[in-house]
Enzyme design. Structure first.
Site, mmCIF file in Angstrom:
data_model
loop_
_atom_site.group_PDB
_atom_site.id
_atom_site.type_symbol
_atom_site.label_atom_id
_atom_site.label_comp_id
_atom_site.label_asym_id
_atom_site.label_seq_id
_atom_site.Cartn_x
_atom_site.Cartn_y
_atom_site.Cartn_z
ATOM 1 N N ARG A 191 12.870 2.969 -25.034
ATOM 2 C CA ARG A 191 14.012 3.001 -24.114
ATOM 3 C C ARG A 191 15.141 3.863 -24.653
ATOM 4 N NH1 ARG A 191 14.639 -2.173 -21.569
ATOM 5 N NH2 ARG A 191 16.864 -1.980 -21.883
ATOM 6 N N HIS A 207 24.830 -0.416 -33.228
ATOM 7 C CA HIS A 207 24.196 0.375 -32.183
ATOM 8 C C HIS A 207 25.334 0.857 -31.271
ATOM 9 C CE1 HIS A 207 21.355 2.001 -29.550
ATOM 10 N NE2 HIS A 207 20.616 0.958 -29.251
#
Ligand SMILES: [Zn+2]
Lengths: 430, 316, 218
Positions: B55, B135
């Site tokens: 993804r 992230h």
């Protein structure tokens, strides 16, 4: 230097009043002001502090097995440059120093290198595997005359095995040096557990994992009436537990490393594995506590845990990097900076923490002696007024994992004598 | 902006808002016949993934390609922790290939930081997820999604529920949302909150039901069933009963409250299927927004001679 | 899906406001109004009405000008003329010469520009590089039948073979001068001034190839 006689002129034994010291036949012949040279080689030591040669209870020399990181030859040369005249070579080599054969090999390598005396440490368990006692008696009886036993790098975590080891070494006046790390609490651990480890996403190594083992081992030692030495104490809680054990009169000694006296866990925020070490760098409060513990004698000695690693084992991401840092050549400077200059120790205290007491714990008879006539001439001359910016490339070690890189540290080892023979002269290997 | 995006903490409020505004402009591209802009023509972006994440990789790849960058996908799976030097070797290889930016995903916390600071490469480094650390582009796309639904985030209440301890998404979101003025509450069983979380400038709670009615945003984190084996919680059933988002809990939410999930979801564990598919759920939109936000980051870091907002002083 | 409130407005970055003008005023508010009215009429004349017209302003200054022109055309023709904005930032030939610049709004009317008569609207025409970038940008949006150019001020000194179809005022300048266009919608007041270029850098300096100001070329 061909002559058998050396006159050290104007040095300050243990930092006291200046005196002349005459070395002859490997021993100290005379100590007093105004000695006549009488043809001896004269070493001008005006203003230098004279200490008994330092004794390290915790050195990784890596030979046999990892000669790319360090050898007995290079490691002991680095030791001499740091003012050491005796080092204890840790057992986690490859093969492990768990037999009389291996410890004798290491001992002989030290003899032939000649930079300082090498006292091998024997493994407590076969292959450091924590399953079965190694032949401790055979190592004690060997030419290496091992007295210190440790699985350092690993903890003897099994309580029964630890109890037996403590009991067994009583037969030959040995000591078990424990690397205190509860293994389940430190699986995958990367740095001190605290706010920072949470933020950096690095698995924490909690203080309790060290303290729980120390507490258990103190109790075991008392129970079986043996002798325990605690390696690299790093937390305030550990200091407190050891202080309590000593107050009970139990036979427990402890060491602190130079890096735990100076460096703190916030260095991990760089993610530079240069600062990855086991046990990990701790907080400011812990640093304060280990300094205080060393000052009041709760922590008996400074030991380097000199742990060389080849470049590639540090030039990578944090989690993949090896634990450990160099320490032999900077130990005395760090102790001066953190303890002497801070008013916590005198030079006489330094002689106690870095020479007399480690020699006593390791049962090294020729070292850590007073600076007096008739004693072995194992000595170091140190200039506390010098200073330098640490440059890892200047090390005698094969490795470059120096955590003080770029820091300015005080002091300089000028001369080291091993039984009257210089091993370091004017700061260079003799 | 700084040259690298390693942590959400690298972004000032101005930087973060610039990314969001830029993403808003770039998002309209999806509606155009030609979904391509020339800004990064001749620039090379390397996707360096030491960990599987289709993804995230696809999202970065689409973003770079829509800006006309040359994209090199470099999967180095399996070699990461077994032999640490591979990160350095790979970096040196990419340096020789003239990468302008390296988008790195790695199982080791801090690996992007090392890549940026160890002197192995001169490229801009963008952290696409490192271990249990951060992230930051996920946090940006989450903030962007919230911003599109709720407007300015000042004073908005965001509840982040689940395995905070192991979540790089939670760390980056906590940092970025605080920068943008939102109130963050981390909700988890005590075993899944990091030690020292009280220093993060966020609220914490063990009780999801007390937090939900006040929340403007509920972000559910993935919880791996394997955590059970390490005694973080007794059973999957107990976890989802105490912390999962189901229809009953969803009914406690305010009308405007949105439900987010960084994916991949474990339906039936932290979120039930009816919640994930409900009209409150913006989970699919998060994916679309991911491309726009990553385009914005790539453009702002690589589009000019220096990153956006670089003053002469910063550049020196 | 939940409704989507408009995100915070990006059309007017806070640093856009230009301080009170220095130098000589060449167009006052009434001059600007008259010029736009004339341009509107010229556009209608040229296009024979408002059919298929689309006005695209180049941010920042071109966008309110395009809206004003559209209003005037509507007033005359009685039909709404689609207005949009077209950001050229990513198409600039000097993109790599300065730090990455914030994007400005691109807002294409819903019916698009395919087969339309697009009039690009900008405040100042100078080197022509902005217009070249705009033509490239438009190329990625669609294929108009015709593209025309309307500018409030043409100050000359073209670097490229580009000319305007509709000009509010031709303003002979020296390269050492700076033209500043202030607009009510952005700056709080209308006016065009010309000044010796004494400010280095900043929003009013130099040519449109080196200004970093989004509404450059002023
Ligand atoms: Zn150890």
């Amino acid at each position: 230097m061909s002559t058998d006689r050396t006159l050290i002129r104007g040095a300050r034994p243990l930092g006291g009043d200046a005196a002349d010291v005459l070395l002859r036949g490997g021993v100290i012949a005379e100590v007093r002001a105004g000695l006549d040279a009488e043809g001896a080689t004269v070493v001008d030591a005006d203003g230098l502090v004279l200490l008994p040669g330092l004794v390290d209870l915790h050195t990784h020399l890596r030979e046999p097995g990892r000669e790319d990181a360090e050898t007995v030859e290079t490691g002991t040369r680095a030791a001499a440059l740091g003012g050491f005249t005796a080092v204890h070579a840790m057992a986690n080599t490859d093969p492990v120093a768990d037999t009389a054969g291996v410890v004798e090999q290491v001992w002989r390598l030290g003899q032939s290198a000649g930079h300082c005396d090498v006292r091998p440490v024997g493994a407590v368990t076969i292959g450091l595997a924590g399953q079965q006692l190694a032949e401790l008696g055979a190592m004690a009886d060997s030419a290496a005359a091992v007295r210190v036993f440790s699985d350092d790098g690993r903890c003897v975590s099994d309580a029964v095995l630890m109890r037996r080891a403590l009991e067994y070494v009583k037969a030959f006046d040995g000591v078990v040096a424990q690397h205190a790390q509860e293994p389940r609490l430190t699986e995958g651990a990367q740095m001190n557990e605290g706010e920072l480890s949470g933020r950096l996403g690095l698995r924490g190594w909690p203080a309790v994992a060290e303290e729980a083992i120390i507490a258990r081992d103190c109790l075991l030692t008392a129970h079986v009436g043996s002798r325990l030495h605690v390696c690299h104490v790093s937390t305030a809680g550990s200091v407190e537990i050891i202080r309590w054990a000593k107050s009970k009169g139990w036979n427990v000694t402890a060491e602190v490393t130079p890096h735990h006296l100076l460096l703190t866990d916030d260095l991990a925020a760089t993610y530079d594995p240069l600062y990855k070490v086991n046990p990990p760098l701790r907080t400011h409060a812990d640093v304060e506590a280990v300094r205080a513990g060393l000052a009041d004698g709760t922590i008996d000695v400074v030991a380097t845990d000199h742990a060389p690693h080849p470049h590639e084992d540090k030039d990578c991401e944090w989690a993949a990097a090896a634990f450990g840092m160099l320490g032999l050549e900077t130990a005395l400077s760090v102790v001066q900076h953190t303890m002497v200059d801070a008013g916590l120790l005198t030079w006489a205290d330094v002689a106690d923490r870095m020479s007399r007491t480690p020699a006593r714990i390791g049962r090294v008879s020729e070292h850590g002696r007073p600076i007096a006539a008739g004693e072995p001439a194992n000595l170091v001359l140190y200039d506390p007024s010098a200073s330098r910016v640490v440059e890892p490339g200047e090390s005698a070690s094969l490795s470059r994992n120096n955590p003080y890189t770029g820091l300015e540290l005080p002091g300089r080892v000028v001369h080291t004598f091993l039984r009257g023979t210089p091993t370091v002269h004017e700061g260079k290997p003799a | 902006m700084k040259r690298h995006l390693l942590s959400a903490a690298d972004l000032s409020r101005d930087d973060a808002e610039l990314v969001l505004r830029t993403a808003e402009e770039l998002r309209s591209l999806a509606d155009r016949p030609i979904k391509k802009l020339p800004a990064l023509r001749g620039r090379t972006v390397v996707n360096l993934f030491f960990e599987d994440s289709t993804r995230t990789r696809i999202s970065f790849e689409a973003a770079a390609k829509r800006l006309s960058a040359d994209v090199i996908n470099f999967a180095a799976k399996g070699s990461s922790l077994s032999k640490g030097e591979s990160l350095k070797d790979t970096a040196l290889t990419l340096e020789a290939m003239g990468a302008d930016a390296i988008v790195v995903r790695h199982a080791a916390s801090g690996a992007p930081h090392r890549l940026a600071t160890a002197g192995w490469t001169g490229s801009s480094v963008i952290n696409a997820g490192d271990g249990t650390h951060e992230h930051p582009t996920q946090a940006l796309l989450d903030a962007f999604t919230m911003w599109r639904h709720l407007g300015a985030l000042d004073g908005r209440r965001v509840a982040i529920v689940g395995d905070v301890l192991h979540s790089r998404v939670a760390r980056s979101n906590a940092l970025l949302l605080r920068t943008l003025g939102a109130e963050v509450t981390l909700v988890a069983p005590p075993t899944l909150l990091p030690v020292g979380v009280d220093g993060w400038n966020v609220e914490t709670s063990y009780d999801v039901d007390s937090v939900l009615p006040k929340a403007d945003v509920v972000m559910m984190l993935r919880v791996q069933g394997e955590r059970m084996n390490a005694s973080y919680f007794p059973t999957v059933r107990e976890y989802s009963r105490r912390y999962g988002l189901d229809a009953r809990r969803m009914a406690q939410l305010q009308d405007h409250t949105i439900v987010m999930h960084p994916g991949p979801m474990v339906r039936g564990m932290e979120i039930t299927a009816d919640v994930a598919d409900s009209s409150r759920s913006v989970i699919v939109e998060q994916v679309t927004n991911g491309v726009a936000v990553r385009m914005a980051v790539l453009y702002l870091l690589l589009g000019g001679s220096e990153p956006a907002g670089t003053t002469e002083r910063d550049a020196a | 899906m939940p409704t989507q409130p408009a995100p915070p407005d990006a059309t007017a970055p806070p640093d856009r406001r230009i301080p009170a003008p220095q130098g000589r005023t060449v167009l006052d508010p009434r001059d600007i109004s008259r010029a736009l009215t004339r341009i509107s009429h010229e556009i209608l004349e040229r296009n024979k009405g408002a059919t298929d017209l689309v006005l695209l302003g180049i941010p920042t200054g071109g966008v309110p000008l395009a809206r004003r022109v559209a209003e005037r055309i509507s007033a005359v023709e009685g039909v709404e003329v689609p207005v949009g904005s077209l950001d050229v930032t990513m198409y600039r030939d000097d993109l790599r010469m300065r730090p990455a610049r914030a994007l400005l709004p691109t807002d294409i009317p819903p019916d698009g520009i395919d087969d339309k008569v697009v009039v690009l609207v900008d405040d100042v025409l100078y080197s022509g590089r902005t217009i070249r970038a705009a033509l490239d940008a438009m190329n990625d949006v669609g294929r108009p039948r015709t593209v025309r150019l309307a500018v409030l001020v043409d100050r000359g000194h073209r670097d490229l073979p580009i000319r305007a179809d509709f000009v509010g005022k031709n303003l002979p300048t020296s390269l050492a001068e700076t033209v500043v266009v202030r607009l009510q919608e952005i700056d709080g007041a209308d006016g065009v001034t010309i000044a010796a270029d004494t400010i280095s850098g900043g929003t009013t300096a130099g040519t449109d190839t080196v200004t970093d100001h989004p509404g450059e070329g002023r």
